[in-house]
Design an enzyme around this catalytic site. Structure first.
Site, PDB file in Angstrom:
ATOM      1  N   HIS A 219     -38.730  30.412  11.803  1.00 54.76           N
ATOM      2  CA  HIS A 219     -38.785  30.835  10.344  1.00 54.76           C
ATOM      3  C   HIS A 219     -39.850  30.399   9.674  1.00 54.76           C
ATOM      4  O   HIS A 219     -40.055  30.822   8.614  1.00 54.76           O
ATOM      5  CB  HIS A 219     -37.236  30.824   9.616  1.00 54.76           C
ATOM      6  CG  HIS A 219     -37.131  29.242   9.340  1.00 54.76           C
ATOM      7  ND1 HIS A 219     -36.253  28.422  10.085  1.00 54.76           N
ATOM      8  CD2 HIS A 219     -37.549  28.393   8.143  1.00 54.76           C
ATOM      9  CE1 HIS A 219     -36.129  27.262   9.534  1.00 54.76           C
ATOM     10  NE2 HIS A 219     -36.821  27.527   8.501  1.00 54.76           N
TER      11      HIS A 219
ATOM     12  N   ASP B 103     -34.082  30.189  16.787  1.00 54.23           N
ATOM     13  CA  ASP B 103     -35.150  29.650  15.955  1.00 54.23           C
ATOM     14  C   ASP B 103     -35.956  28.788  16.114  1.00 54.23           C
ATOM     15  O   ASP B 103     -36.366  27.686  15.347  1.00 54.23           O
ATOM     16  CB  ASP B 103     -34.355  29.050  14.451  1.00 54.23           C
ATOM     17  CG  ASP B 103     -35.250  28.800  13.153  1.00 54.23           C
ATOM     18  OD1 ASP B 103     -36.120  29.463  13.125  1.00 54.23           O
ATOM     19  OD2 ASP B 103     -34.954  27.924  12.221  1.00 54.23           O
TER      20      ASP B 103
ATOM     21  N   GLY C 119     -39.682  22.298   3.654  1.00 52.96           N
ATOM     22  CA  GLY C 119     -40.700  21.580   4.279  1.00 52.96           C
ATOM     23  C   GLY C 119     -40.436  20.978   5.736  1.00 52.96           C
ATOM     24  O   GLY C 119     -41.311  20.621   6.450  1.00 52.96           O
ATOM     25  N   ASN C 120     -39.281  20.300   5.615  1.00 54.54           N
ATOM     26  CA  ASN C 120     -38.919  19.684   6.753  1.00 54.54           C
ATOM     27  C   ASN C 120     -38.693  20.493   8.053  1.00 54.54           C
ATOM     28  O   ASN C 120     -38.397  19.995   9.223  1.00 54.54           O
ATOM     29  CB  ASN C 120     -37.491  18.696   6.565  1.00 54.54           C
ATOM     30  CG  ASN C 120     -37.750  17.288   5.970  1.00 54.54           C
ATOM     31  OD1 ASN C 120     -37.709  17.164   4.890  1.00 54.54           O
ATOM     32  ND2 ASN C 120     -38.221  16.442   6.972  1.00 54.54           N
ATOM     33  N   SER C 121     -38.527  22.002   7.721  1.00 56.97           N
ATOM     34  CA  SER C 121     -38.077  22.731   8.999  1.00 56.97           C
ATOM     35  C   SER C 121     -39.127  22.655   9.880  1.00 56.97           C
ATOM     36  O   SER C 121     -40.201  22.753   9.875  1.00 56.97           O
ATOM     37  CB  SER C 121     -38.051  24.001   8.398  1.00 56.97           C
ATOM     38  OG  SER C 121     -36.816  24.409   7.604  1.00 56.97           O
TER      39      SER C 121
ATOM     40  N   GLY D 275     -28.965  45.646  23.779  1.00 56.83           N
ATOM     41  CA  GLY D 275     -29.975  46.889  23.408  1.00 56.83           C
ATOM     42  C   GLY D 275     -29.952  47.603  22.284  1.00 56.83           C
ATOM     43  O   GLY D 275     -30.352  48.773  22.229  1.00 56.83           O
ATOM     44  N   VAL D 276     -29.273  47.086  21.391  1.00 62.29           N
ATOM     45  CA  VAL D 276     -28.981  47.682  20.080  1.00 62.29           C
ATOM     46  C   VAL D 276     -29.554  46.843  18.861  1.00 62.29           C
ATOM     47  O   VAL D 276     -29.646  45.824  18.964  1.00 62.29           O
ATOM     48  CB  VAL D 276     -27.672  48.134  19.772  1.00 62.29           C
ATOM     49  CG1 VAL D 276     -26.987  49.082  20.980  1.00 62.29           C
ATOM     50  CG2 VAL D 276     -26.808  46.809  19.606  1.00 62.29           C
TER      51      VAL D 276
END
Length: 361
Positions: free
Chosen positions: A107, A136, A208-210, A271-272
């Site tokens: 993200h 993620d 911002g730590n992400s 697969g959807v």
């Protein structure tokens, strides 16, 4: 499993949100947590329950890990009605090789046209190696050599009460350090409808730590910071000290797959594309719907159709995407599941054999 939510018409809000408590990516929300104060810079100690750690040990760990964490600026450009609009997403990353491979959160860099990595005062343009929305985790690469890089610890050995040191780029103001303890392990947290099993810490985590690192007292990487809990609706609901990180063992496995294959191997998929309606609209009841079927997929072979409403999987009731995702996380490629669906006001069972998701994000 690959279930894309890029085409959602309504995104489900996690159950806790209604009470004023929500889980958000650490790049998107702000809150304050209580810092841990050291007694002195040399020879002092900090007590955590029954464990006493010298501040010099913390300093040693920070010295080992500090230069492995970088600042990331992910720039996106969108053509508006009258002008081109540019936005920058600020986050963190952890160097994992001396030649410039870096792990961060998906993200942080998702949909960016340009990703700039700052190693100290030096700026590098990064290229995307691979990303995985479900976990993620993303891997990017800069052209550099001789870099300091993180040593992975075995996150299965992490215990509640262990020291935890978060290093990242909070508020985009540069690399800084906070410390605390591990508050919980193997914590199930649902973030943007994806259930994740994370480490929980009370070390301060801010926007911002992400993508930054969570390190142990030896300066080894035990997790990649990706989320925190915050009160955003009810101001009287004070929430502090609830930060989360993806365990290093999970990170290592995902990174290996992304660097080798460009996608995560052996992940079962139908697969959807799934759309979840939280309220009834336009004649459709609230529920989980199939809104796209990939060509050649397991769903196509099983005869799933557009707008089938999934209400069960094997013996488990499905009322949300999180229900469906949680169950599929326990399945293997080649497993046959039975979906209970509603089609044209009739309830029917559909057997589906799961395939490997080899689609790159």
């Amino acid at each position: 499993m690959k279930i894309s939510f890029k085409n959602l018409c309504i995104i489900f809000l996690i159950a806790l949100l209604g009470s004023g408590i929500g889980v958000y990516f650490g790049n998107d929300i702000y809150s304050r947590m209580n810092p841990v104060t050291e007694n002195s810079a040399s020879g002092g100690s900090v007590s955590y329950g029954t464990t006493t750690v010298k501040s010099s040990d913390i300093q040693s760990a920070v010295e080992k890990a500090y230069d492995t964490v970088v600042r990331i600026e992910a720039t996106s450009t969108v053509q508006g009605f009258f002008q081109t609009e540019t936005s920058a997403n600020l986050g963190s990353g952890v160097i994992i090789s001396e030649d410039g491979y870096i792990v961060t959160n998906t993200h942080v860099i998702e949909d960016a046209q340009q990703v700039t990595v700052y190693v100290g005062d030096d700026a590098y343009e990064a290229t995307l190696v691979g990303s995985d929305t479900k976990s993620d985790i993303a891997v990017i690469k800069i052209e550099a050599s001789g870099l300091a890089y993180a040593t992975f610890a075995d996150s299965s050995q992490v215990q509640v009460g262990d020291d935890a040191i978060a290093i990242g780029n909070p508020l985009g103001n540069g690399i800084s350090v906070t410390n605390g303890i591990i508050s919980a392990i193997d914590k199930t947290v649902t973030i943007e409808n994806e259930p994740m099993r994370l480490l929980q810490t009370n070390a301060e985590i801010n926007s911002g730590n992400s993508g930054g690192g969570l390190f142990d007292i030896n300066g080894e990487l035990i997790g990649i910071v990706n989320a925190k809990t915050s009160s955003s609706i009810n101001a009287s609901a004070s929430v502090e000290g609830l930060g989360y990180a993806i365990p290093s063992n999970t990170v290592s496995s995902i990174v290996d797959d992304l660097m080798t294959n460009g996608y995560v191997r052996n992940r079962a998929t139908m697969g959807v594309t799934i759309t979840e309606l939280t309220t009834s609209m336009n004649g459709f009841e609230a529920g989980v719907y199939v809104t796209e079927i990939q060509s050649g997929s397991a769903a196509e072979a099983a005869g799933l159709e557009m707008y089938d409403r999934i209400i069960g999987i094997d013996d488990v009731t499905v009322s949300s995407y999180a229900d469906l995702s949680s169950y599929l996380n326990t399945c293997q490629v080649g497993d046959t599941i039975t979906l209970k669906i509603i089609r044209n006001n009739q309830t029917i069972d559909v057997d589906l054999t799961l395939q490997e998701n080899n689609v790159r994000d």
